[in-house]
Design an enzyme around this catalytic site. Structure first.
Site, PDB file in Angstrom:
ATOM      1  N   SER A 195       8.491   3.232  13.676  1.00  0.00           N
ATOM      2  CA  SER A 195       9.449   3.453  12.577  1.00  0.00           C
ATOM      3  C   SER A 195      10.299   2.202  12.485  1.00  0.00           C
ATOM      4  CB  SER A 195      10.344   4.655  12.871  1.00  0.00           C
ATOM      5  OG  SER A 195       9.568   5.792  13.201  1.00  0.00           O
ATOM      6  N   CYS A 196       9.986   1.345  11.513  1.00  0.00           N
ATOM      7  CA  CYS A 196      10.708   0.078  11.398  1.00  0.00           C
ATOM      8  C   CYS A 196      11.747   0.205  10.306  1.00  0.00           C
ATOM      9  CB  CYS A 196       9.730  -1.068  11.126  1.00  0.00           C
ATOM     10  SG  CYS A 196      10.502  -2.687  11.298  1.00  0.00           S
ATOM     11  N   TYR A 215      -3.178   9.608   4.820  1.00  0.00           N
ATOM     12  CA  TYR A 215      -2.534   8.302   5.003  1.00  0.00           C
ATOM     13  C   TYR A 215      -2.938   7.714   6.369  1.00  0.00           C
ATOM     14  CZ  TYR A 215       1.273   5.175   6.427  1.00  0.00           C
ATOM     15  OH  TYR A 215       1.999   4.119   6.930  1.00  0.00           O
ATOM     16  N   ARG A 248      13.043  11.764  17.284  1.00  0.00           N
ATOM     17  CA  ARG A 248      11.707  11.181  17.458  1.00  0.00           C
ATOM     18  C   ARG A 248      11.764   9.659  17.414  1.00  0.00           C
ATOM     19  NH1 ARG A 248       8.662   9.479  13.189  1.00  0.00           N
ATOM     20  NH2 ARG A 248       6.475   9.023  13.661  1.00  0.00           N
ATOM     21  N   LYS A 263      -5.295   4.278   7.454  1.00  0.00           N
ATOM     22  CA  LYS A 263      -4.951   3.205   8.403  1.00  0.00           C
ATOM     23  C   LYS A 263      -6.054   3.078   9.464  1.00  0.00           C
ATOM     24  CE  LYS A 263      -0.938   1.978   6.650  1.00  0.00           C
ATOM     25  NZ  LYS A 263      -0.721   0.649   6.069  1.00  0.00           N
ATOM     26  N   SER A 273      -0.306   1.940  11.409  1.00  0.00           N
ATOM     27  CA  SER A 273       0.759   2.934  11.588  1.00  0.00           C
ATOM     28  C   SER A 273       0.517   3.822  12.798  1.00  0.00           C
ATOM     29  CB  SER A 273       0.838   3.808  10.331  1.00  0.00           C
ATOM     30  OG  SER A 273       1.706   4.899  10.530  1.00  0.00           O
ATOM     31  N   GLY A 292       0.820  -1.212   0.000  1.00  0.00           N
ATOM     32  CA  GLY A 292       0.000   0.000   0.000  1.00  0.00           C
ATOM     33  C   GLY A 292       0.844   1.248   0.000  1.00  0.00           C
TER      34      GLY A 292
HETATM   35  P1  NAI Z   1       7.000   0.921   1.217  1.00  0.00           P
HETATM   36  O1  NAI Z   1       6.320   2.094   0.615  1.00  0.00           O
HETATM   37  O2  NAI Z   1       8.479   0.832   1.118  1.00  0.00           O
HETATM   38  O3  NAI Z   1       6.369  -0.429   0.625  1.00  0.00           O
HETATM   39  C1  NAI Z   1       5.024  -0.563   0.275  1.00  0.00           C
HETATM   40  C2  NAI Z   1       4.936  -1.440  -0.944  1.00  0.00           C
HETATM   41  O4  NAI Z   1       3.555  -1.506  -1.331  1.00  0.00           O
HETATM   42  C3  NAI Z   1       5.717  -0.906  -2.140  1.00  0.00           C
HETATM   43  O5  NAI Z   1       6.657  -1.850  -2.595  1.00  0.00           O
HETATM   44  C4  NAI Z   1       4.668  -0.583  -3.176  1.00  0.00           C
HETATM   45  O6  NAI Z   1       5.065  -0.868  -4.510  1.00  0.00           O
HETATM   46  C5  NAI Z   1       3.516  -1.488  -2.743  1.00  0.00           C
HETATM   47  N1  NAI Z   1       2.249  -0.956  -3.243  1.00  0.00           N
HETATM   48  C6  NAI Z   1       1.838   0.345  -3.276  1.00  0.00           C
HETATM   49  N2  NAI Z   1       0.650   0.463  -3.885  1.00  0.00           N
HETATM   50  C7  NAI Z   1       0.283  -0.797  -4.226  1.00  0.00           C
HETATM   51  C8  NAI Z   1      -0.840  -1.326  -4.899  1.00  0.00           C
HETATM   52  N3  NAI Z   1      -1.835  -0.539  -5.370  1.00  0.00           N
HETATM   53  N4  NAI Z   1      -0.897  -2.657  -5.092  1.00  0.00           N
HETATM   54  C9  NAI Z   1       0.100  -3.470  -4.657  1.00  0.00           C
HETATM   55  N5  NAI Z   1       1.196  -3.020  -4.015  1.00  0.00           N
HETATM   56  C10 NAI Z   1       1.296  -1.697  -3.811  1.00  0.00           C
HETATM   57  O7  NAI Z   1       6.555   0.856   2.749  1.00  0.00           O
HETATM   58  P2  NAI Z   1       7.244   0.089   3.950  1.00  0.00           P
HETATM   59  O8  NAI Z   1       8.084   1.025   4.709  1.00  0.00           O
HETATM   60  O9  NAI Z   1       7.846  -1.163   3.473  1.00  0.00           O
HETATM   61  O10 NAI Z   1       5.978  -0.239   4.861  1.00  0.00           O
HETATM   62  C11 NAI Z   1       5.227  -1.417   4.687  1.00  0.00           C
HETATM   63  C12 NAI Z   1       3.861  -1.242   5.343  1.00  0.00           C
HETATM   64  O11 NAI Z   1       4.037  -0.918   6.711  1.00  0.00           O
HETATM   65  C13 NAI Z   1       3.037  -0.109   4.715  1.00  0.00           C
HETATM   66  O12 NAI Z   1       1.682  -0.505   4.696  1.00  0.00           O
HETATM   67  C14 NAI Z   1       3.224   1.042   5.692  1.00  0.00           C
HETATM   68  O13 NAI Z   1       2.105   1.892   5.701  1.00  0.00           O
HETATM   69  C15 NAI Z   1       3.374   0.295   7.010  1.00  0.00           C
HETATM   70  N6  NAI Z   1       4.183   1.041   7.967  1.00  0.00           N
HETATM   71  C16 NAI Z   1       5.545   1.115   7.810  1.00  0.00           C
HETATM   72  C17 NAI Z   1       6.314   1.789   8.716  1.00  0.00           C
HETATM   73  C18 NAI Z   1       7.794   1.795   8.632  1.00  0.00           C
HETATM   74  O14 NAI Z   1       8.428   2.345   9.536  1.00  0.00           O
HETATM   75  N7  NAI Z   1       8.410   1.222   7.618  1.00  0.00           N
HETATM   76  C19 NAI Z   1       5.693   2.524   9.842  1.00  0.00           C
HETATM   77  C20 NAI Z   1       4.251   2.391   9.905  1.00  0.00           C
HETATM   78  C21 NAI Z   1       3.544   1.659   8.992  1.00  0.00           C
HETATM   79  C1  15L Z   2       4.974   5.348   8.603  1.00  0.00           C
HETATM   80  O1  15L Z   2       3.775   5.055   8.704  1.00  0.00           O
HETATM   81  C2  15L Z   2       5.656   5.311   7.296  1.00  0.00           C
HETATM   82  O2  15L Z   2       5.162   4.255   6.485  1.00  0.00           O
HETATM   83  C3  15L Z   2       7.160   5.169   7.410  1.00  0.00           C
HETATM   84  O3  15L Z   2       7.734   5.500   6.157  1.00  0.00           O
HETATM   85  C4  15L Z   2       7.773   6.044   8.510  1.00  0.00           C
HETATM   86  O4  15L Z   2       7.784   7.342   8.110  1.00  0.00           O
HETATM   87  C5  15L Z   2       7.004   5.846   9.817  1.00  0.00           C
HETATM   88  O5  15L Z   2       5.591   5.864   9.670  1.00  0.00           O
HETATM   89  C6  15L Z   2       7.346   6.906  10.888  1.00  0.00           C
HETATM   90  O6  15L Z   2       6.449   7.505  11.444  1.00  0.00           O
HETATM   91  O7  15L Z   2       8.554   7.059  11.169  1.00  0.00           O
END
Ligand code: NAI
Ligand code: 15L
Length: 265
Positions: A163-164, A134, A172, A138, A109, A71
């Site tokens: 923040s993973c 966004y 923060r 969620k 998130s 997403g």
């Molecule tokens: P990211 O943006 O790197 O990865 C998301 C993936 O979803 C991308 O590879 C993208 O191509 C795919 N995507 C987007 N639209 C799509 C669609 N219409 N159909 C199929 N796939 C689609 O995000 P990240 O950091 O890997 O995060 C993964 C999940 O965890 C996300 O849902 C994000 O909201 C959530 N999250 C991540 C955090 C973090 O710190 N990394 C913090 C809070 C939530």
């Molecule tokens: C999120 O929800 C985002 O997907 C990620 O990219 C980070 O920015 C994270 O929160 C954050 O709050 O650090």
């Protein structure tokens, strides 16, 4: 577990989890709209837009569990959030309902509560305060998961990830950081639990300065081991302290609270 589906497998978290979760299931079904490279020995690769209901039904069929990372992951145009995070989530839950209700870990998130101040401590009963569209998407996802649980018994772990990433990159994140190892352990606890229901879990490591109380999820037996504090000295040596009134120092959602509503044009 025979087949674990990972959506968003091409994103930051998906790429980090791909090898770590290889031994969790006989087969990993990896999905995204971006190129995922060659399938490894126990991998299947399926290109699938979450907004395409029929494709999502085919994607979910035959899976025992779903790690839903796919997403839009930051503030963006509403049309993109609508397709991936709202319509996409509805498609995923309808497909799960049609195909045996595999357990789901939904990557929610901290931006569901981004407008709380950083001096406030929250548990999962505190009302949502999303900090943008966004974050609102969620909140929708959490409500959808809850409805499918109450109505159909579909189990979901709603994980409000902080923040993973490899390591915290600002002050923060000394509060919000979750290590990849702790997330891997959490995924294991979620998919091994004899009974899950639909808990909300804060996805955060054992940071000294965390804001979120996970006691309601203690039944899972997840005990995060990492602590962002070990990066404090490095941050202090390399990153200037923000103004205490700047959003990044004031609100739990940090800079997201200042993002504009993006125009569709
Ligand atoms: P990211 O943006 O790197 O990865 C998301 C993936 O979803 C991308 O590879 C993208 O191509 C795919 N995507 C987007 N639209 C799509 C669609 N219409 N159909 C199929 N796939 C689609 O995000 P990240 O950091 O890997 O995060 C993964 C999940 O965890 C996300 O849902 C994000 O909201 C959530 N999250 C991540 C955090 C973090 O710190 N990394 C913090 C809070 C939530
Ligand atoms: C999120 O929800 C985002 O997907 C990620 O990219 C980070 O920015 C994270 O929160 C954050 O709050 O650090």
């Amino acid at each position: 577990m025979r087949r674990l589906l990972i959506t968003g497998a091409g994103g930051g978290l998906g790429r980090a989890m791909r090898n770590r979760l290889a031994s969790m299931a006989e087969t990993l079904r990896l999905s995204d709209i971006v190129d995922l490279g060659e399938a490894g020995p126990n991998e299947e690769i399926v290109t699938c837009d979450l907004g395409d209901a029929e494709a999502v039904h085919r994607l979910v069929e035959g899976c025992d569990a779903i790690l839903h990372l796919g997403g839009i992951s930051v503030e963006d145009k509403f049309s993109k959030i609508l397709n991936a995070n709202l319509l996409g989530l509805y498609n995923l839950y309808e497909a799960a309902r049609a195909h045996g209700k595999p357990r789901i870990l939904f990557a929610s998130s901290n931006h569901t509560v981004g407008f709380y101040r950083q001096d406030e401590h929250l548990d999962v009963t505190d009302p949502m305060k999303p900090d943008g569209l966004y974050g609102v998407s969620k909140c929708f996802g959490e409500a959808l998961a809850r409805m499918y649980f109450e109505k159909f018994g579909q189990e979901t772990a709603i994980v409000r990830i902080g923040s993973c990433m490899e390591k915290p990159t600002n002050y923060r994140m000394l509060s919000t950081w979750m290590s990849y190892d702790d997330f891997t352990d959490l995924i294991g606890c979620v998919f091994r639990a004899p009974m899950l229901c639909c808990p909300v879990i804060w996805g955060v490591s054992d940071n000294n300065s965390r804001w979120w109380d996970n006691s309601a999820a203690s039944f899972l037996g997840w005990r995060p081991k990492d602590n962002a504090e070990r990066f404090r000295a490095e941050l202090e040596a390399t990153v200037p302290r923000p103004d205490p009134d700047a959003p990044i120092a004031k609100y739990q959602g940090g800079q997201f609270t200042q993002d504009p509503i993006f125009s569709e044009n």
